[in-house]
Design a protein around this motif. Structure first.
Motif, short mmCIF file in Angstrom:
data_model
loop_
_atom_site.label_atom_id
_atom_site.label_comp_id
_atom_site.label_asym_id
_atom_site.label_seq_id
_atom_site.Cartn_x
_atom_site.Cartn_y
_atom_site.Cartn_z
N TYR A 199 0.82 -1.21 0.00
CA TYR A 199 0.00 0.00 0.00
C TYR A 199 0.86 1.27 0.00
N THR A 200 2.01 1.20 0.65
CA THR A 200 2.93 2.34 0.58
C THR A 200 3.33 2.61 -0.86
N HIS A 201 3.65 1.54 -1.59
CA HIS A 201 4.07 1.68 -2.99
C HIS A 201 2.92 2.19 -3.86
N VAL A 202 1.76 1.60 -3.71
CA VAL A 202 0.61 1.98 -4.54
C VAL A 202 0.19 3.42 -4.28
N TYR A 203 0.06 3.78 -3.03
CA TYR A 203 -0.46 5.11 -2.70
C TYR A 203 0.51 6.23 -3.02
N THR A 204 1.82 5.96 -2.92
CA THR A 204 2.79 7.03 -3.20
C THR A 204 3.11 7.13 -4.69
N SER A 205 3.06 6.01 -5.40
CA SER A 205 3.48 6.01 -6.81
C SER A 205 2.62 6.90 -7.68
N ILE A 206 1.34 7.01 -7.38
CA ILE A 206 0.47 7.86 -8.19
C ILE A 206 0.87 9.33 -8.05
N PHE A 207 1.30 9.72 -6.85
CA PHE A 207 1.77 11.09 -6.63
C PHE A 207 3.17 11.29 -7.22
N VAL A 208 3.97 10.22 -7.24
CA VAL A 208 5.27 10.30 -7.89
C VAL A 208 5.10 10.57 -9.38
N LEU A 209 4.18 9.85 -10.02
CA LEU A 209 3.91 10.06 -11.44
C LEU A 209 3.52 11.50 -11.73
N LEU A 210 2.58 12.01 -10.95
CA LEU A 210 2.07 13.36 -11.20
C LEU A 210 3.12 14.42 -10.92
N SER A 211 3.76 14.36 -9.76
CA SER A 211 4.76 15.38 -9.41
C SER A 211 5.95 15.31 -10.36
N GLY A 212 6.32 14.09 -10.78
CA GLY A 212 7.43 13.94 -11.71
C GLY A 212 7.13 14.57 -13.06
N PHE A 213 5.94 14.33 -13.56
CA PHE A 213 5.55 14.90 -14.85
C PHE A 213 5.51 16.43 -14.77
N LEU A 214 4.93 16.96 -13.72
CA LEU A 214 4.85 18.42 -13.57
C LEU A 214 6.24 19.03 -13.43
N ALA A 215 7.13 18.33 -12.74
CA ALA A 215 8.51 18.82 -12.60
C ALA A 215 9.24 18.79 -13.94
N MET A 216 9.01 17.74 -14.73
CA MET A 216 9.71 17.61 -16.00
C MET A 216 9.24 18.63 -17.02
N LEU A 217 8.05 19.19 -16.84
CA LEU A 217 7.58 20.25 -17.74
C LEU A 217 8.37 21.53 -17.56
N ARG A 218 9.02 21.67 -16.38
CA ARG A 218 9.89 22.81 -16.08
C ARG A 218 9.13 24.14 -16.23
N LYS A 219 7.90 24.16 -15.77
CA LYS A 219 7.09 25.37 -15.78
C LYS A 219 6.65 25.68 -14.37
N ASN A 220 6.49 26.98 -14.08
CA ASN A 220 6.01 27.38 -12.76
C ASN A 220 4.52 27.70 -12.75
N PHE A 221 3.93 27.84 -13.95
CA PHE A 221 2.50 28.09 -14.09
C PHE A 221 2.03 29.27 -13.23
N GLY A 222 2.89 30.27 -13.12
CA GLY A 222 2.54 31.46 -12.36
C GLY A 222 2.68 31.31 -10.86
N LEU A 223 3.13 30.15 -10.41
CA LEU A 223 3.30 29.90 -8.97
C LEU A 223 4.78 29.91 -8.63
N LYS A 224 5.13 30.59 -7.56
CA LYS A 224 6.52 30.72 -7.18
C LYS A 224 7.12 29.36 -6.83
N ASN A 225 8.26 29.05 -7.47
CA ASN A 225 9.03 27.83 -7.19
C ASN A 225 8.21 26.55 -7.40
N PHE A 226 7.23 26.59 -8.29
CA PHE A 226 6.39 25.40 -8.51
C PHE A 226 7.23 24.22 -9.01
N HIS A 227 8.08 24.48 -9.99
CA HIS A 227 8.93 23.42 -10.55
C HIS A 227 9.81 22.82 -9.45
#
Length: 212
Positions: A62-90
């Motif tokens: 359950y640790t793996h399942v529950y955290t991996s979905i957030f890893v996918l999302l945060s990783g993708f948003l980080a790889m976009l290298r955009k701040n989307f108007g939010l300070k230090n978002f990347h």
């Protein structure tokens, strides 16, 4: 000519976002199958030996399942290298991504790899994947601390290639089962390696060609 290149780049970025969005939704649906807590649902139905004989297995699972979905999302948003108007978002998304992998997702994935279906070949692959995932993420973190941002970016892409194995191994499973109808255990042995090796080879090629 410049306008055409920009339009092409925009098209591929849009396609990338839409593609990731689709597969992220599929992964989210898989994750939601395990909410609320139920040790007799979906994948766990074929892991009842581990569930009954190893009390810690469900905690790691359950640790793996529950955290991996957030890893996918945060990783993708980080790889976009955009701040989307939010300070230090990347930067913040990168921190979330790195923290979740190093502390939760990769260690629990390594543990689960020890008990992977498909025999010794599958176990070896998933354990190697877990260690490479953890190491590449740590390397990316250390390089960022040293302000070696070009190398940091390359190692983050390597890490994300391993992260995407959660999606690509399922894609390969669908393709292989549809085309060849192999024995289920044979499928596990194949996708255990296909899920991540092509990913990292593509990233290494792009780094070699200085495209990343």
């Amino acid at each position: 000519m410049l306008s055409a290149k920009r339009n092409t780049a925009f098209f591929f970025k849009t396609l990338l976002v839409l593609g990731f969005g689709y597969f992220f939704w599929l992964m989210l649906e898989i994750t939601l199958e395990y909410i609320p807590y139920n040790p007799e649902v979906s994948f766990l139905m074929i892991k009842q030996t581990e569930v009954s004989e190893r009390p810690e297995y469900l905690s790691f699972f359950y640790t793996h399942v529950y955290t991996s979905i957030f890893v996918l999302l945060s990783g993708f948003l980080a790889m976009l290298r955009k701040n989307f108007g939010l300070k230090n978002f990347h930067r913040n998304m990168g921190k979330v991504y790195i923290f979740l992998i190093l502390i939760f997702a990769a260690p629990s994935g390594i543990y689960m790899g020890i008990f992977a279906n498909g025999g010794l070949l599958s176990k070896i692959s998933f354990v190697i994947l877990g260690f490479l995932w953890w190491f590449s993420t740590l390397k990316a973190y250390l390089l960022a601390r040293q302000k070696r941002f070009k190398e940091h970016k390359q190692w983050m892409w390597r890490s994300f290639a391993f992260t995407l194995s959660a999606i690509t191994l399922r894609m390969w499973k669908v393709i292989i089962v549809y085309l060849f109808h192999p024995n289920p255990m044979d499928v596990y042995q194949i996708i255990a390696w296909l899920g991540w090796i092509p990913n990292i080879l593509i990233i290494e090629y792009l780094i070699t060609k200085k495209l990343i």
